[in-house]
Design an enzyme around this catalytic site. Structure first.
Site: not given
Length: 351
Positions: A44, A89, A127, A145
DNA sequence: CAATCGTGGTG
DNA sequence: TCACCAAGATT
């Protein structure tokens, strides 16, 4: 009609149809072969803002090296970033590592089976907490999402563009109303799978959609115009002077401070200012080697490469860096680096 | 709340 | 070529 009451009206027809569709069309993804909460969590986090195809290889390597919360918690952040290298990220990897250590300290190395407890951990937003709670623990926890937002925007004709507050509220209210029932984890995944493969941003395949009988946007001819597009990010130019210092088969690399852009990653010593100021009096800057450009979401990187001569014995690292050292060419592959740095190394090696 | 934080595929 | 986009979180 308000989106929530529309949702409850749609629910009885949509839920069985979409779950049946999911049973037939779900993709065989490696993290779906396990119900291990740890594996679900890693997937995830990797999937945040990242497409499935890119994640598969990263997830497999990551789970092989760090098969458990304990293994991840015991690792050095540097190695975690090494396995994250190229995925982007990077705060996700830093938060993952911090959360693993908190899990060992606070939860005996187990992921807690409640949304609130999950949300208290670094990197768990609304989320991800909903995803782990529903998929790994079978709890009726909602999630929204980008896929779910698009599906709901169309089926329930929810107006507005991200990050509109009223729209967010309507989306989460719909998710909460619809997740109640059997198989909450599969339900959430079926919505995302539908958004990823059928109810796509461009050219959705409405003819093959299990929701076509209840889709408001299809009925009103608004599929192509919902959801409203979000405004594009402003992109600033970031010009960096990059020192290319070589010594034998090694190149000089420095490790960035663990915050902000590319935090914790290795790169060639770089500065927005002058390399002379960054590297100090004992270094000399030679001719310009090349200029490379990379486009990020909010930045356009302009990398100006300069030949630099630096004494073999290194003092303390330059401003903004945690460490620096001469790295043998063959060792660069396993270091945590951005794709921009990989491109620089590639350019330096080939000429 | 608007900005920040990556990357590579796609049309 | 380039704008758009993908299973968001944090500040």
């Amino acid at each position: 009609m308000p989106a929530v009451s529309k949702a409850s009206e749609v629910k009885a027809r949509l839920r069985p149809a979409l779950l049946r569709w999911f049973d037939l069309h779900r993709r065989a993804l490696p993290w779906r072969a396990t119900r291990d909460a740890y594996g679900v969590w890693i997937s995830e986090v990797m999937l945040q803002q990242t497409q499935v195809d890119r994640v598969v290889g990263y997830w497999t390597r990551f789970l092989a090296r760090f098969p458990s919360v304990e293994a991840l918690a015991a690792a050095q952040l540097e190695e975690v970033l090494g396995l994250w290298s190229g995925l982007g990220y990077y705060s996700r990897a830093r938060n993952l590592h911090r959360a693993a250590r908190e899990l060992v300290a606070r939860f005996e190395g187990q992921l807690p089976d409640s949304v609130d407890a999950l949300r208290s951990l670094p990197g768990f937003g609304r989320y991800t907490a909903g995803a782990v709670a529903s998929i790994a623990f079978g709890l009726p926890a909602p999630l929204v999402d980008g896929n779910v937002a698009r599906v709901f925007s169309r089926v329930l004709e929810i107006e507005g563009a991200p990050p509109d507050r009223a729209r967010e509220k309507a989306l989460w209210a719909a998710a909460e109303a619809l997740v109640e029932g059997p198989r909450p984890g599969d339900w959430n995944q079926s919505l995302m799978e539908l958004g990823a493969t059928v109810c796509t941003p461009l050219r959705p395949r409405c003819g093959a959609c299990p929701a076509r009988a209840v889709c408001g946007a299809l009925a009103s001819g608004r599929v192509e115009s919902l959801p409203a597009p979000k405004k594009p990010a402003a992109r600033k130019v970031l010009e960096l002077q990059v020192a290319v210092a070589r010594r034998g088969g090694a190149i000089l690399l420095a490790r960035r401070a663990e915050q902000g852009l590319f935090g914790g990653l290795w790169e060639l010593p770089s500065t927005e200012g002058r390399l002379e100021a960054l590297l100090g009096r004992r270094a000399t800057i030679g001719p310009e080697l090349a200029v490379l450009e990379r486009v990020l979401t909010h930045r356009q990187l302009v990398l100006k490469l300069w030949v630099a001569t630096v004494p073999a014995r290194l003092g303390p690292p330059p401003e903004g860096y945690l460490a620096w050292r001469w790295v043998p060419q063959e060792e660069t592959a396993s270091l945590g680096m951005s794709s921009a740095t990989r491109a620089v190394l590639e350019r330096v090696a080939s000429g």
